[in-house]
Design an enzyme around this catalytic site. Sequence first.
Site, PDB file in Angstrom:
ATOM      1  N   HIS C 244      61.970   4.857  96.816  1.00 22.91           N
ATOM      2  CA  HIS C 244      60.673   5.164  97.410  1.00 22.91           C
ATOM      3  C   HIS C 244      60.628   4.815  98.898  1.00 22.91           C
ATOM      4  O   HIS C 244      61.194   3.830  99.327  1.00 22.91           O
ATOM      5  CB  HIS C 244      59.524   4.495  96.667  1.00 22.91           C
ATOM      6  N   ASN C 245      59.972   5.695  99.635  1.00 24.80           N
ATOM      7  CA  ASN C 245      59.731   5.498 101.063  1.00 24.80           C
ATOM      8  C   ASN C 245      60.986   5.544 101.925  1.00 24.80           C
ATOM      9  O   ASN C 245      60.949   5.170 103.104  1.00 24.80           O
ATOM     10  CB  ASN C 245      58.965   4.186 101.311  1.00 24.80           C
TER      11      ASN C 245
END
Lengths: 343, 343, 343
Positions: C244-245
């Site tokens: 994520h991210n």
Amino acid sequence: MHPSATLGEIAGRLGGELIGDPAAGIDAVGPLESATASTISFLANPLYEKQLASSRAGCVIVAPAFKEAATARGAAIVTPDPYLYFARLTQWWAARTRPLPLPGIHPSAQVDPAAEVGAHASIGAFAVVEAGASLGAGVTVGAHAFVGRDCRVGAGTRLAPRATLMFETVLGERCFVQSGAVIGADGFGFAPDAGRWEKIEQLGRVQIGDDVEIGANSCIDRGATGDTVIADGVKIDNLVQIGHNVKVGAHTAIAGCVGIAGSATIGAHCMVGGGVGINGHLSIADRVVITAATQVTRSIAKAGVYSGLFPFDDNASWEKNAATLRNLHALRERVRALEKKQT
Amino acid sequence: MHPSATLGEIAGRLGGELIGDPAAGIDAVGPLESATASTISFLANPLYEKQLASSRAGCVIVAPAFKEAATARGAAIVTPDPYLYFARLTQWWAARTRPLPLPGIHPSAQVDPAAEVGAHASIGAFAVVEAGASLGAGVTVGAHAFVGRDCRVGAGTRLAPRATLMFETVLGERCFVQSGAVIGADGFGFAPDAGRWEKIEQLGRVQIGDDVEIGANSCIDRGATGDTVIADGVKIDNLVQIGHNVKVGAHTAIAGCVGIAGSATIGAHCMVGGGVGINGHLSIADRVVITAATQVTRSIAKAGVYSGLFPFDDNASWEKNAATLRNLHALRERVRALEKKQT
Amino acid sequence: MHPSATLGEIAGRLGGELIGDPAAGIDAVGPLESATASTISFLANPLYEKQLASSRAGCVIVAPAFKEAATARGAAIVTPDPYLYFARLTQWWAARTRPLPLPGIHPSAQVDPAAEVGAHASIGAFAVVEAGASLGAGVTVGAHAFVGRDCRVGAGTRLAPRATLMFETVLGERCFVQSGAVIGADGFGFAPDAGRWEKIEQLGRVQIGDDVEIGANSCIDRGATGDTVIADGVKIDNLVQIGHNVKVGAHTAIAGCVGIAGSATIGAHCMVGGGVGINGHLSIADRVVITAATQVTRSIAKAGVYSGLFPFDDNASWEKNAATLRNLHALRERVRALEKKQT
């Protein structure tokens, strides 16, 4: 829950010397340490010999060397290769306790009229079989499985639910493709063009021999030009990546999380440990064993065992050694200087 | 786009000391550095303290130690554990902004009449639920998900689209299985037979406790004999491979790309870093932390942090050190020779 | 089997200087060593020059430097960048030999009335397109593919059978997502709470640019708060995990089995080798090359080639060196002691 079998039935079917009551009932195949009086177990590795005496197994499959120890505690089946006997027992056990796939095509499946479906094939719910595909006799296609156009699947091969064969893939007989495996996706091929990547369409196929098993969520890419080839009897575990134009020789076993880069050639009867990486365009001889987590960066011309992993340690020790390792070359120079002074 | 909430609603629901205007509107939860006046953010790691002063966040969740710094710049919620507060805020936020799965069985799904479906369950398009399977109350089965025969899925568990449970798998309550995960595929078991591999049918199952999360495209194999067991509260990231008969203790977290070979036993409250490999038949104590990319080749009896990776470097430096490493044993012998001469 | 083309057609379409009979027929694109008289092949790497003389290829694509050697043996197309020419040839070849996806929506597909489907889109059997999703012109959605609610898929993008886009995912134009890839699953985020893990709902999305390729069974997780971002022209191989991210810069290529942990930022025009791991929250500059199996544990600020793998060896040699490595720090102390004595 499962129908029980007698020791007599087992030995009658699979052979071996049964010592004990042929009428004794068995309702599970299991390991020595958790066995009950109705479990049949086995001793294949002498390291586990001490488990033999304490096991409550109703019957133990053993090699002749352990006949005495086994019969001292209860029933036994004596056979030259207990592990192989156990393998065959699990097959017989599974065949009698598991429901057969329903023959025929599930009404929800999409089978193109221009696909060939052999006798006694079983095609599950929502499976897709595209035009030009051919399925041999007794093939099982699980729910949600996908067989692309012009694929050929040999007799007796099983595709688990959600197995995927992209177009033109060729699979031999008696193979087993587990859930989520993707065979025949595009290989990773791009030509650089002024900072961008130009796709090389992958024009080859995947060709797989007989008796091959491919694990869940593993990937075998189609060839760029020419084919990716997996020979007879190869066994591939889960989450394995096999790049385009790789060749894997017969009866090689590849454990989980292995990555084999494009155009590598692996010999026959090799054993590739978990998490191993193999660089592209290499050649590996027959009967090579590569231990877990090794990255193979050059060809291997000779059978043998090969390794290359950083030994793990408690973090503090590792850190000190790793820091020194970063200056290892300098340390060698210092040793050289000391040697010079001494002479 | 999402309905906004007021700070008063948030603090009313989740607690904490709100310092600021309870009527202030919030329409996003986000990081300090990209926050706007309608974002609620948090400071959990003191390393990011300097981001606090410059952030434009409408409200910041902080620990008591940062109360002054936070309120100097605007609204704040003060709470002993800001990260945990943030976690609960995301849950509340998701619950109010995301549509609920439609209750009932999608008309395109195939649910065997001999399956049990609990109250308020939601079964998506093209899902398959086979005979003997049982789904607890409020279970969500995503589109294309597969629940094999005799599986048991506990209340409140969610299967994302394309999650796969092979036959007889047992899942506890409130679990979450992400897309493409395959639970209960055959373990990798073969007995050698004169150069060929004889399949060991995998007669066990997978048993998973409550509150377990399993990442996308991860695999948990069924036991050979006996079961693979994942205890309560275990969290497993994407592309993780868990072999047959592995046991994972409660509340252990396993990061992405990990491979755990067959029959390994992992303790409770462990943390396994990304890309770690664990050899088969090992035993790892409770509260062990294994840092990324370590290969664990022997059992670990004591809680602690363990590591084992080759430190990376620019290629030229690495190459010099690696070349010396290949002759490290000889270098040690040279040091020994020098030591002998000196005494 | 495939319709053949003439050399004249090829050069007419793709350019280059054709030396040879424009009417000569070609029915395959293939490597030099297995080429026949109706194969067109290429020489891109001077290392393979000796294959040129012995190849039976009907025509060879070469750089000007090899014009003489190539024409000495038969027809040739001379072009400044033979590999790029080959890439374009494969594209042209695939376009003329492969059937187009059928336009329109397969009757078995489930397309929500509240989804937008662009002109000339093709949606395969059992595909699911949820409410609020929008598919651009000419998008192909393969069989069993899943496009969650509010996804946006740009014109000309292809989703292979069984590709999965979780809700709110944004994909640019002319992308290709291979089978089993999962985009937008939840990132791995939990806050500790007295020995248990509290889930951090992943509120962000995945945003993917134009001309991105994502390999089979790869995973790109949605952001925790804020988005995971893959820039234009990025190419991702199979079984890659992107947390994520993560941000990946334009035209970066990522080989198979790579794992990139959460919030790492990778520059543009990087090349990440197979099996590489990248720790979370790191930053990697543009034009960095990371060789296979390296674990990147700190940020890289400068373009260049970086490595870090234990060199593999035969098992006995490796074991001796690994044993010494475990005491490397002590060895350094011994060298230091020797140095002290000498001065």
